[in-house]
Design an enzyme around this catalytic site. Sequence first.
Site, PDB file in Angstrom:
ATOM      1  N   SER A 141      -7.626  11.275  -1.783  1.00 40.16           N
ATOM      2  CA  SER A 141      -6.841  12.508  -1.977  1.00 40.16           C
ATOM      3  C   SER A 141      -7.702  13.675  -1.510  1.00 40.16           C
ATOM      4  O   SER A 141      -8.942  13.595  -1.576  1.00 40.16           O
ATOM      5  CB  SER A 141      -6.507  12.691  -3.459  1.00 40.16           C
ATOM      6  OG  SER A 141      -6.118  14.026  -3.718  1.00 40.16           O
ATOM      7  N   TYR A 154     -10.042  12.271 -12.205  1.00 39.45           N
ATOM      8  CA  TYR A 154      -9.227  11.944 -11.021  1.00 39.45           C
ATOM      9  C   TYR A 154      -9.945  12.365  -9.739  1.00 39.45           C
ATOM     10  O   TYR A 154     -10.092  11.574  -8.805  1.00 39.45           O
ATOM     11  CB  TYR A 154      -7.855  12.631 -11.127  1.00 39.45           C
ATOM     12  CG  TYR A 154      -6.962  12.309  -9.956  1.00 39.45           C
ATOM     13  CD1 TYR A 154      -6.547  10.999  -9.715  1.00 39.45           C
ATOM     14  CD2 TYR A 154      -6.537  13.310  -9.084  1.00 39.45           C
ATOM     15  CE1 TYR A 154      -5.740  10.696  -8.627  1.00 39.45           C
ATOM     16  CE2 TYR A 154      -5.723  13.006  -7.997  1.00 39.45           C
ATOM     17  CZ  TYR A 154      -5.331  11.700  -7.767  1.00 39.45           C
ATOM     18  OH  TYR A 154      -4.547  11.395  -6.683  1.00 39.45           O
TER      19      TYR A 154
HETATM   20  N1  LIG Z   1       1.341  12.224  -5.476  1.00 35.64           N
HETATM   21  C1  LIG Z   1       0.342  12.956  -5.038  1.00 35.64           C
HETATM   22  O1  LIG Z   1       0.392  14.210  -5.015  1.00 35.64           O
HETATM   23  C2  LIG Z   1      -0.884  12.260  -4.485  1.00 35.64           C
HETATM   24  C3  LIG Z   1      -1.780  13.015  -3.700  1.00 35.64           C
HETATM   25  C4  LIG Z   1      -2.929  12.395  -3.200  1.00 35.64           C
HETATM   26  C5  LIG Z   1      -3.164  11.055  -3.474  1.00 35.64           C
HETATM   27  N2  LIG Z   1      -2.272  10.350  -4.235  1.00 35.64           N
HETATM   28  C6  LIG Z   1      -2.600   8.957  -4.523  1.00 35.64           C
HETATM   29  O2  LIG Z   1      -1.587   8.135  -3.993  1.00 35.64           O
HETATM   30  C7  LIG Z   1      -1.536   6.901  -4.708  1.00 35.64           C
HETATM   31  C8  LIG Z   1      -0.096   6.588  -5.055  1.00 35.64           C
HETATM   32  O3  LIG Z   1       0.395   7.590  -5.906  1.00 35.64           O
HETATM   33  P1  LIG Z   1       1.903   8.103  -5.876  1.00 35.64           P
HETATM   34  O4  LIG Z   1       1.861   9.548  -5.605  1.00 35.64           O
HETATM   35  O5  LIG Z   1       2.742   7.230  -5.054  1.00 35.64           O
HETATM   36  O6  LIG Z   1       2.246   7.959  -7.458  1.00 35.64           O
HETATM   37  P2  LIG Z   1       3.232   7.017  -8.260  1.00 35.64           P
HETATM   38  O7  LIG Z   1       4.624   7.169  -7.745  1.00 35.64           O
HETATM   39  O8  LIG Z   1       2.977   7.317  -9.691  1.00 35.64           O
HETATM   40  O9  LIG Z   1       2.740   5.551  -7.898  1.00 35.64           O
HETATM   41  C9  LIG Z   1       1.611   4.962  -8.505  1.00 35.64           C
HETATM   42  C10 LIG Z   1       1.701   3.460  -8.345  1.00 35.64           C
HETATM   43  O10 LIG Z   1       0.533   2.884  -8.953  1.00 35.64           O
HETATM   44  C11 LIG Z   1       0.949   1.823  -9.805  1.00 35.64           C
HETATM   45  N3  LIG Z   1       0.018   1.640 -10.903  1.00 35.64           N
HETATM   46  C12 LIG Z   1      -0.416   2.584 -11.784  1.00 35.64           C
HETATM   47  N4  LIG Z   1      -1.210   2.022 -12.711  1.00 35.64           N
HETATM   48  C13 LIG Z   1      -1.292   0.708 -12.408  1.00 35.64           C
HETATM   49  C14 LIG Z   1      -1.941  -0.403 -13.006  1.00 35.64           C
HETATM   50  N5  LIG Z   1      -2.673  -0.282 -14.121  1.00 35.64           N
HETATM   51  N6  LIG Z   1      -1.808  -1.615 -12.441  1.00 35.64           N
HETATM   52  C15 LIG Z   1      -1.038  -1.773 -11.321  1.00 35.64           C
HETATM   53  N7  LIG Z   1      -0.399  -0.762 -10.715  1.00 35.64           N
HETATM   54  C16 LIG Z   1      -0.520   0.463 -11.258  1.00 35.64           C
HETATM   55  C17 LIG Z   1       2.330   2.229 -10.296  1.00 35.64           C
HETATM   56  O11 LIG Z   1       3.099   1.078 -10.627  1.00 35.64           O
HETATM   57  P3  LIG Z   1       3.461   0.564 -12.111  1.00 35.64           P
HETATM   58  O12 LIG Z   1       3.611   1.776 -12.986  1.00 35.64           O
HETATM   59  O13 LIG Z   1       4.729  -0.199 -11.924  1.00 35.64           O
HETATM   60  O14 LIG Z   1       2.309  -0.309 -12.492  1.00 35.64           O
HETATM   61  C18 LIG Z   1       2.912   2.877  -9.045  1.00 35.64           C
HETATM   62  O15 LIG Z   1       3.493   1.898  -8.215  1.00 35.64           O
HETATM   63  C19 LIG Z   1      -2.464   7.067  -5.905  1.00 35.64           C
HETATM   64  O16 LIG Z   1      -3.699   6.433  -5.643  1.00 35.64           O
HETATM   65  C20 LIG Z   1      -2.642   8.571  -5.996  1.00 35.64           C
HETATM   66  O17 LIG Z   1      -3.872   8.921  -6.591  1.00 35.64           O
HETATM   67  C21 LIG Z   1      -1.149  10.915  -4.736  1.00 35.64           C
END
Ligand SMILES: NC(=O)c1ccc[n+]([C@@H]2O[C@H](COP(=O)([O-])OP(=O)(O)OC[C@H]3O[C@@H](n4cnc5c(N)ncnc54)[C@H](OP(=O)(O)O)[C@@H]3O)[C@@H](O)[C@H]2O)c1
Length: 266
Positions: A141, A154
């Site tokens: 990120s 984070y």
């Molecule tokens: N959204 C943003 O603004 C942003 C910006 C920069 C980077 N990111 C990064 O992008 C990645 C994806 O995030 P997103 O934005 O797509 O958020 P999201 O919609 O909340 O997706 C997160 C995913 O991680 C899974 N997950 C969480 N805890 C887990 C666990 N203990 N075991 C297995 N799976 C787990 C969740 O699935 P389940 O709940 O079904 O387990 C979900 O599929 C993350 O690494 C995040 O840090 C996000």
Amino acid sequence: MSDIRHAAVITGASSGIGLAYAQQLSQRGYDLILVARRKDRLEQLAFTLEEHSRSAVTTIVADLANEADLRRVQGVFSERKDISVLVNNAGVGALGPTSKVDVYSLENLVKVNVLALTTLSKAALSAFKARGHGLLVNIASVIAFGPSATAAAYGGSKAYVLNFSRSVEQEYTEGGITVQTILPGPVKSEFFSASGVAPPGFPEEHFMSADTLVETALRAFDMKERVTFPTLADTASWAEFEGARKKFYKSVLMTGKPAARYALAK
Ligand SMILES: NC(=O)c1ccc[n+]([C@@H]2O[C@H](COP(=O)([O-])OP(=O)(O)OC[C@H]3O[C@@H](n4cnc5c(N)ncnc54)[C@H](OP(=O)(O)O)[C@@H]3O)[C@@H](O)[C@H]2O)c1
């Protein structure tokens, strides 16, 4: 035309960026191994993808913070010889001032964002090395560059992802192994609600969609980029930053002496 099929493992495939990777890698012809905790979401996605593409989709319901579950996911890299991509995407925020976030959420963050990513990266890279090819995508990120009073663990975990990924990238300079690190800015997903906080009050247009993010990341991969900032307009600023970082690093690395300003009064 070769009939050999390749498979991609995507963690956190039940929503947001992981789900978009599943859809777009399926369009690129990969079979998929989708990992997350929410079984219903994974099964629905697998059903839809199999209906609309040639991809064979396997789901693994696993909590990556749980050691036994993590070992099960790690095991697929030795069981399946067709895996040529790992997208380490699962991640959590545990957002808020550290004093207000409970310790279990912080520990869970380290287990998912750092420990699971490290374990699965190693498993994938060992398998890729044995096969002579493979792509590891690690989702960091932009917060890796921005210490924040409401995202200490984070931001720290994403700085780890960046440094870890770039370091292993240096280990695999030969052969067909690629490591790509993605550093998104704000993305529309369930990320903030999963962390129990409201999304930051940026205007709506400052959030990228997960689909656009993944399209951009895949295009960047095709362009042979290894560190991808999907929102970076001026690539010269990254080159300048890297130049300054290397100069700074050299200046603090091996002088062997305290800097003059710390000289003890005699
Ligand atoms: N959204 C943003 O603004 C942003 C910006 C920069 C980077 N990111 C990064 O992008 C990645 C994806 O995030 P997103 O934005 O797509 O958020 P999201 O919609 O909340 O997706 C997160 C995913 O991680 C899974 N997950 C969480 N805890 C887990 C666990 N203990 N075991 C297995 N799976 C787990 C969740 O699935 P389940 O709940 O079904 O387990 C979900 O599929 C993350 O690494 C995040 O840090 C996000």
